[in-house]
Motif scaffolding. Structure first.
Motif, PDB file in Angstrom:
ATOM      1  N   TYR A 263      66.868 -64.184 -72.738  1.00 40.51           N
ATOM      2  CA  TYR A 263      67.441 -63.057 -73.488  1.00 40.51           C
ATOM      3  C   TYR A 263      67.885 -63.608 -74.847  1.00 40.51           C
ATOM      4  N   PRO A 264      67.047 -63.497 -75.883  1.00 42.83           N
ATOM      5  CA  PRO A 264      67.317 -64.189 -77.148  1.00 42.83           C
ATOM      6  C   PRO A 264      68.031 -63.362 -78.212  1.00 42.83           C
ATOM      7  N   SER A 265      68.587 -62.201 -77.886  1.00 41.89           N
ATOM      8  CA  SER A 265      69.126 -61.267 -78.874  1.00 41.89           C
ATOM      9  C   SER A 265      70.198 -61.892 -79.777  1.00 41.89           C
ATOM     10  N   TYR A 266      70.219 -61.390 -81.007  1.00 43.73           N
ATOM     11  CA  TYR A 266      71.292 -61.773 -81.925  1.00 43.73           C
ATOM     12  C   TYR A 266      72.607 -61.099 -81.539  1.00 43.73           C
ATOM     13  N   TYR A 267      72.502 -59.896 -80.955  1.00 45.08           N
ATOM     14  CA  TYR A 267      73.717 -59.172 -80.592  1.00 45.08           C
ATOM     15  C   TYR A 267      73.391 -58.146 -79.518  1.00 45.08           C
ATOM     16  N   GLU A 268      74.285 -58.007 -78.546  1.00 45.22           N
ATOM     17  CA  GLU A 268      74.151 -57.004 -77.485  1.00 45.22           C
ATOM     18  C   GLU A 268      75.547 -56.522 -77.104  1.00 45.22           C
ATOM     19  N   GLY A 269      75.568 -55.378 -76.403  1.00 42.87           N
ATOM     20  CA  GLY A 269      76.840 -54.867 -75.918  1.00 42.87           C
ATOM     21  C   GLY A 269      77.161 -55.326 -74.511  1.00 42.87           C
ATOM     22  N   PHE A 270      76.108 -55.535 -73.700  1.00 39.95           N
ATOM     23  CA  PHE A 270      76.317 -55.998 -72.324  1.00 39.95           C
ATOM     24  C   PHE A 270      75.129 -56.842 -71.853  1.00 39.95           C
ATOM     25  N   GLY A 271      74.001 -56.206 -71.572  1.00 40.72           N
ATOM     26  CA  GLY A 271      72.825 -56.948 -71.109  1.00 40.72           C
ATOM     27  C   GLY A 271      72.605 -56.842 -69.617  1.00 40.72           C
ATOM     28  N   MET A 272      72.236 -55.650 -69.137  1.00 40.22           N
ATOM     29  CA  MET A 272      72.017 -55.447 -67.703  1.00 40.22           C
ATOM     30  C   MET A 272      70.966 -56.379 -67.094  1.00 40.22           C
ATOM     31  N   CYS A 282      66.755 -65.722 -60.339  1.00 38.81           N
ATOM     32  CA  CYS A 282      65.994 -66.196 -61.491  1.00 38.81           C
ATOM     33  C   CYS A 282      66.950 -66.896 -62.449  1.00 38.81           C
ATOM     34  N   PRO A 283      66.693 -68.133 -62.836  1.00 38.10           N
ATOM     35  CA  PRO A 283      67.569 -68.825 -63.782  1.00 38.10           C
ATOM     36  C   PRO A 283      67.649 -68.062 -65.097  1.00 38.10           C
ATOM     37  N   VAL A 284      68.838 -68.006 -65.680  1.00 39.85           N
ATOM     38  CA  VAL A 284      69.090 -67.203 -66.873  1.00 39.85           C
ATOM     39  C   VAL A 284      69.335 -68.102 -68.078  1.00 39.85           C
ATOM     40  N   VAL A 285      68.594 -67.829 -69.157  1.00 37.26           N
ATOM     41  CA  VAL A 285      68.726 -68.567 -70.415  1.00 37.26           C
ATOM     42  C   VAL A 285      69.062 -67.554 -71.500  1.00 37.26           C
ATOM     43  N   LEU A 286      70.185 -67.763 -72.209  1.00 37.26           N
ATOM     44  CA  LEU A 286      70.725 -66.734 -73.090  1.00 37.26           C
ATOM     45  C   LEU A 286      71.061 -67.251 -74.479  1.00 37.26           C
ATOM     46  N   SER A 287      71.015 -66.323 -75.426  1.00 36.79           N
ATOM     47  CA  SER A 287      71.660 -66.513 -76.716  1.00 36.79           C
ATOM     48  C   SER A 287      73.164 -66.700 -76.493  1.00 36.79           C
ATOM     49  N   ASP A 288      73.785 -67.480 -77.344  1.00 35.97           N
ATOM     50  CA  ASP A 288      75.239 -67.702 -77.198  1.00 35.97           C
ATOM     51  C   ASP A 288      76.042 -66.698 -78.021  1.00 35.97           C
ATOM     52  N   ALA A 289      75.425 -65.563 -78.381  1.00 40.72           N
ATOM     53  CA  ALA A 289      76.051 -64.594 -79.272  1.00 40.72           C
ATOM     54  C   ALA A 289      76.759 -63.471 -78.514  1.00 40.72           C
ATOM     55  N   SER A 290      77.623 -62.767 -79.213  1.00 41.75           N
ATOM     56  CA  SER A 290      78.282 -61.530 -78.806  1.00 41.75           C
ATOM     57  C   SER A 290      78.831 -61.589 -77.387  1.00 41.75           C
ATOM     58  N   CYS A 291      78.373 -60.676 -76.527  1.00 42.92           N
ATOM     59  CA  CYS A 291      78.970 -60.518 -75.197  1.00 42.92           C
ATOM     60  C   CYS A 291      78.419 -61.470 -74.153  1.00 42.92           C
ATOM     61  N   PHE A 292      77.347 -62.186 -74.460  1.00 41.88           N
ATOM     62  CA  PHE A 292      76.656 -62.939 -73.414  1.00 41.88           C
ATOM     63  C   PHE A 292      77.543 -63.934 -72.678  1.00 41.88           C
ATOM     64  N   PRO A 293      78.325 -64.767 -73.372  1.00 42.42           N
ATOM     65  CA  PRO A 293      79.214 -65.677 -72.629  1.00 42.42           C
ATOM     66  C   PRO A 293      80.248 -64.934 -71.785  1.00 42.42           C
ATOM     67  N   GLU A 294      80.689 -63.759 -72.238  1.00 45.99           N
ATOM     68  CA  GLU A 294      81.639 -62.955 -71.462  1.00 45.99           C
ATOM     69  C   GLU A 294      81.008 -62.491 -70.158  1.00 45.99           C
ATOM     70  N   ILE A 295      79.764 -62.060 -70.208  1.00 43.81           N
ATOM     71  CA  ILE A 295      79.106 -61.495 -69.029  1.00 43.81           C
ATOM     72  C   ILE A 295      78.623 -62.587 -68.081  1.00 43.81           C
ATOM     73  N   ALA A 296      77.942 -63.582 -68.593  1.00 45.54           N
ATOM     74  CA  ALA A 296      77.320 -64.588 -67.722  1.00 45.54           C
ATOM     75  C   ALA A 296      78.232 -65.772 -67.421  1.00 45.54           C
TER      76      ALA A 296
END
Length: 356
Positions: A263-272, A282-296
């Motif tokens: 999930y490489p987004s620059y910005y998201e609100g949640f990310g279902m 499934c292993p999850v690899v994420l952008s470190d932006a916006s809400c991602f650290p809060e959710i994952a």
């Protein structure tokens, strides 16, 4: 108490906003809401059993007859609260005395406006979002990050906002053991708008493919546009990048069999899709932006979305390191226990009741 949901999120066949509303409505008592999405061909609505459409496929989801239906129902239906499903809210048809609740999924057009270049489309949409948000009697934010944006950018009073996370339903059982694709692949889910950072993801995948030459990238959603096909061709990835429109059952198998979800987004609100990937191990690899650290939290491996080299490096680490993969899967199993559509629906009920 009765809530009116309009048709606007259910015009497209797919979309996270439509899925969110379907999951909440599924868990509300049927007598508690009115839905005006008559004639919708939305897949989530159709598969949930909440909406049934007998129209030919090429006629489904047309706003040209769904809008008049919503207008008529808003005027004559019995309800207390209007919860527009998108920011294209039909406030002009709202009878006096009705309360309004709106869900704000993100403030991307405010926080990262550089990724919205079509002014003729963006600014009316942003105006609609701001208008309905300021008119609302209460706002549901899908993350603390989004709540903070509402407070910081638009000066919305904190007491007017309730954060309610999205949930995750039960995993589908008795999935076919057959793979949707027979080859190894990285999975990308959702739209590919500019803020989704798909171009950097493609370039990062090119670097990975130079090492793992038989690895593929599978993208779910709409088929590739001309500019995307041109980029894929330029990178010589024509036989390695695929787009597929998948049912919920196929999506479950795609998550289950992927080497990783990115999930490489620059910005998201949640990310279902983050929760969906975790649910199917499934292993999850994420952008470190916006809400991602809060959710994952610690159940994902992060990269700088502006750095395609780092994105490729992080994905390679997960592909090549079985121990890391297993750790991410185990942490994902624990993290998703914090998200429930039942709890989300209960949160919505509490907000609605607080207004009456």
């Amino acid at each position: 108490m009765k809530v009116f949901y309009d048709h606007t999120a259910f015009i497209p066949p797919f979309g996270g906003v439509a899925k969110y509303h379907v999951e909440v409505m599924k868990r509300l008592p049927p007598h508690m809401y009115v839905l005006s999405a008559i004639g919708s061909g939305n897949q989530y609505l159709r598969e949930s059993g909440l909406g049934h459409c007998t129209l030919p496929r090429h006629l489904r989801g047309s706003k040209y007859w769904m809008t008049p239906i919503t207008a008529a129902m808003m005027r004559v239906a019995q309800y207390d609260i209007y919860h527009p499903t998108t920011y294209d809210a039909h406030l002009q048809w709202l009878p006096k005395g009705k309360k309004v609740v709106v869900t704000v999924h993100d403030l991307n057009m405010v926080t990262v406006p550089q990724y919205y270049r079509d002014v003729n489309r963006v600014w009316p949409s942003l105006a609609d979002q701001k208008k309905v948000t300021q008119r609302a009697d209460h706002i549901i934010a899908v993350s603390e990050n989004t709540k903070g944006d509402l407070i910081n950018y638009w000066n919305i009073p904190e007491e007017k906002i309730t954060t309610i996370y999205h949930g995750i339903g039960p995993a589908l059982k008795n999935l076919s053991p057959e793979r949707v694709f027979p080859f190894d692949y990285i999975l990308y889910v959702g739209h590919r708008n500019a803020y989704k950072n798909f171009n950097n993801c493609l370039r990062a995948f090119k670097s990975i493919n130079n090492i793992h030459k038989m690895l593929n990238l599978v993208c779910t959603g709409v088929r590739f546009q001309k500019n995307e096909l041109a980029q894929i061709s330029k990178l010589k990835l024509e036989n390695r990048v695929f787009a597929v429109s998948a049912t919920e059952e196929q999506m479950a198998r795609l998550y289950r069999d992927a080497l990783l979800f990115v999930y490489p987004s620059y910005y998201e609100g949640f990310g279902m899709p983050i929760l969906e990937a975790m649910q199917y191990h499934c292993p999850v690899v994420l952008s470190d932006a916006s809400c991602f650290p809060e959710i994952a939290q610690d159940a994902a491996y992060y990269f700088d979305p502006h750095n395609e080299g780092k994105m490729a490096e992080v994905m390679l680490d997960v592909i090549d390191n079985v121990s890391l993969r297993n750790t991410l899967i185990q942490k994902g199993d624990i993290r998703i226990r914090n998200f429930s559509w039942g709890e989300s629906a209960n949160g919505h009920m509490a907000v609605y009741k607080s207004l009456l």
